[in-house]
Design a protein around this motif. Structure first.
Motif, short mmCIF file in Angstrom:
data_model
loop_
_atom_site.label_atom_id
_atom_site.label_comp_id
_atom_site.label_asym_id
_atom_site.label_seq_id
_atom_site.Cartn_x
_atom_site.Cartn_y
_atom_site.Cartn_z
N GLN A 94 19.36 -18.14 -30.37
CA GLN A 94 18.36 -18.83 -31.21
C GLN A 94 19.01 -19.90 -32.09
O GLN A 94 18.75 -20.00 -33.29
CB GLN A 94 17.56 -17.83 -32.03
CG GLN A 94 16.69 -16.92 -31.17
CD GLN A 94 15.70 -16.11 -31.96
OE1 GLN A 94 14.91 -16.64 -32.73
NE2 GLN A 94 15.75 -14.80 -31.78
N LEU A 95 19.88 -20.69 -31.45
CA LEU A 95 20.56 -21.86 -32.04
C LEU A 95 21.66 -21.52 -33.03
O LEU A 95 22.27 -22.43 -33.60
CB LEU A 95 19.56 -22.82 -32.71
CG LEU A 95 18.32 -23.23 -31.90
CD1 LEU A 95 17.55 -24.30 -32.65
CD2 LEU A 95 18.71 -23.74 -30.51
N ARG A 96 21.96 -20.24 -33.25
CA ARG A 96 23.01 -19.86 -34.20
C ARG A 96 24.34 -19.63 -33.47
O ARG A 96 24.37 -19.03 -32.39
CB ARG A 96 22.64 -18.56 -34.93
CG ARG A 96 21.40 -18.64 -35.81
CD ARG A 96 21.30 -17.35 -36.62
NE ARG A 96 20.14 -17.27 -37.47
CZ ARG A 96 19.01 -16.64 -37.16
NH1 ARG A 96 18.90 -16.03 -35.97
NH2 ARG A 96 17.99 -16.61 -38.00
N ASP A 97 25.43 -20.09 -34.08
CA ASP A 97 26.78 -19.84 -33.54
C ASP A 97 26.87 -20.23 -32.07
O ASP A 97 27.28 -19.44 -31.21
CB ASP A 97 27.15 -18.35 -33.71
CG ASP A 97 27.09 -17.91 -35.16
OD1 ASP A 97 27.54 -18.67 -36.03
OD2 ASP A 97 26.59 -16.79 -35.40
N VAL A 98 26.52 -21.48 -31.79
CA VAL A 98 26.44 -21.90 -30.39
C VAL A 98 27.48 -22.97 -30.03
O VAL A 98 27.35 -23.64 -29.01
CB VAL A 98 25.02 -22.42 -30.05
CG1 VAL A 98 24.02 -21.28 -30.11
CG2 VAL A 98 24.61 -23.57 -30.96
N ASP A 99 28.53 -23.09 -30.82
CA ASP A 99 29.56 -24.09 -30.52
C ASP A 99 30.14 -23.89 -29.12
O ASP A 99 30.17 -24.82 -28.30
CB ASP A 99 30.68 -24.04 -31.55
CG ASP A 99 30.19 -24.24 -32.98
OD1 ASP A 99 29.40 -23.38 -33.44
OD2 ASP A 99 30.58 -25.22 -33.63
N ALA A 100 30.61 -22.68 -28.83
CA ALA A 100 31.21 -22.41 -27.52
C ALA A 100 30.17 -22.45 -26.39
O ALA A 100 30.42 -23.03 -25.34
CB ALA A 100 31.94 -21.07 -27.53
N PRO A 101 28.98 -21.84 -26.58
CA PRO A 101 27.98 -21.94 -25.51
C PRO A 101 27.57 -23.39 -25.19
O PRO A 101 27.36 -23.72 -24.03
CB PRO A 101 26.79 -21.15 -26.07
CG PRO A 101 27.41 -20.13 -26.96
CD PRO A 101 28.57 -20.85 -27.60
N LEU A 102 27.49 -24.24 -26.20
CA LEU A 102 27.20 -25.65 -25.94
C LEU A 102 28.33 -26.30 -25.15
O LEU A 102 28.08 -27.07 -24.21
CB LEU A 102 27.00 -26.40 -27.26
CG LEU A 102 25.59 -26.40 -27.87
CD1 LEU A 102 25.62 -27.02 -29.26
CD2 LEU A 102 24.60 -27.13 -26.97
N ALA A 103 29.56 -26.00 -25.53
CA ALA A 103 30.71 -26.54 -24.79
C ALA A 103 30.68 -26.08 -23.34
O ALA A 103 30.92 -26.87 -22.41
CB ALA A 103 32.01 -26.12 -25.47
N ASN A 104 30.38 -24.81 -23.11
CA ASN A 104 30.30 -24.28 -21.74
C ASN A 104 29.21 -24.99 -20.94
O ASN A 104 29.39 -25.31 -19.76
CB ASN A 104 30.04 -22.78 -21.77
CG ASN A 104 31.19 -21.99 -22.34
OD1 ASN A 104 32.32 -22.49 -22.43
ND2 ASN A 104 30.94 -20.75 -22.73
#
Length: 312
Positions: A94-104
């Motif tokens: 739900q858009l929180r702590d998504v730095d790594a998922p966005l990079a992936n």
């Protein structure tokens, strides 16, 4: 893993793109797709009928670079892909702590679409209300060019279980659209925040189930037509498609079609690119509706002969 640049031309056209949300649907086979058409040729066939498609497999799982490269090669030079962001980011995190998922996500092959890459769609779950702090923080993480996306992709983690695709032949603008489904987004404050962060608010026709808003919040308009009366199933009448064509022309010319569907002051007048995707696929309405709308807008493409029939 890259493409050859030989023979490539940049996207040209009317600034209006019409297509479907996805293309791999068994019910379309033998109805929209010619009987016996190989499954691997379905995107090729669709891309000769409309000029854009929304990749929705990327919502359910990370795709792989070879898939994006394959989709690139199967479509005409002027074709445009929108790519749906992963549900792990929007629905689970739900858009929180998504730095790594966005990079992936951006390392998974999205950049292989090169000049055919259109907007990235982020669809929020119905349970997620408007939270300005959370949404602003997410917006600041989003790369605004393909070069910035490649830099972000280099920070992928070990959940990416294949070779990342980080190649960018030309740095191009990268735009983002947000589809909201909680009524708390139907406020002037939400519209102002989306404008501040240059996120396009999706115009979503959902048979009256979720908010319908026409506020323009970016330099492009993104429309998703999920069904006029029955979600994901019902088609659009000729009269309804004529009305949608009129709206598209108004958006393209930089105006707002109907003030009663705005919750904030109208955006300033400027010519805008418009993307329209039909997501009423259950009863094979989407491709026919997309082609009919494209025809009304003078954009219809004539598909070639489907070629030899073969099992996929």
């Amino acid at each position: 893993m890259t493409r050859s640049q030989e023979g490539r031309i940049p996207n040209k056209g009317s600034g209006i793109h019409v297509g479907t949300s996805g293309w791999l649907y068994p019910a379309w086979r033998g109805t929209f797709y010619p009987k016996g058409l190989a499954h691997r040729r379905e995107l090729e066939y669709l891309s000769r009928c409309v000029d854009s498609v929304e990749i929705n497999g990327s919502f359910y799982s990370l795709q792989r670079p070879e898939r994006y490269l394959g989709w690139y090669t199967q479509t005409p030079e002027d074709f445009v892909f929108s790519v749906k962001g992963g549900r792990f980011i929007t629905h689970m995190k739900q858009l929180r702590d998504v730095d790594a998922p966005l990079a992936n996500f951006f390392a998974s092959g999205v950049l292989a679409l090169d000049q055919k890459l259109g907007p990235v769609l982020w669809q929020l779950p119905p349970r997620m209300p408007f939270d300005p702090t959370r949404l602003a923080a997410f917006s600041r993480l989003l790369p605004r060019s393909t070069g910035a996306a490649a830099e972000l992709a280099r920070r992928h983690d070990d959940k990416l279980r294949f070779e990342p695709y980080l190649h960018v032949e030309q740095d191009r603008p990268l735009r983002h659209a947000l589809e909201v489904r909680h009524p708390s987004f139907a406020t002037a404050d939400a519209v102002r925040l989306l404008r501040e962060h240059d996120l396009a608010l999706v115009v979503a026709d959902t048979a009256g189930i979720w908010p319908y808003l026409e506020d323009v919040t970016s330099d492009f308009v993104y429309v998703r037509l999920h069904g006029a009366e029955e979600l994901y199933a019902s088609g659009y009448t000729d009269e309804a498609l004529t009305a949608w064509a009129a709206k598209v022309r108004v958006w393209r010319n930089g105006l707002s079609p109907a003030p009663e569907h705005l919750v904030a002051a109208p955006a300033r007048k400027r010519e805008r690119e418009v993307f329209v995707y039909f997501d009423n696929d259950m009863k094979v309405k989407a491709p026919g509706d997309a082609i009919a709308l494209a025809e009304k807008l003078g954009l219809h493409r004539v598909p070639p002969d489907a070629g030899p029939r073969e099992a996929s």
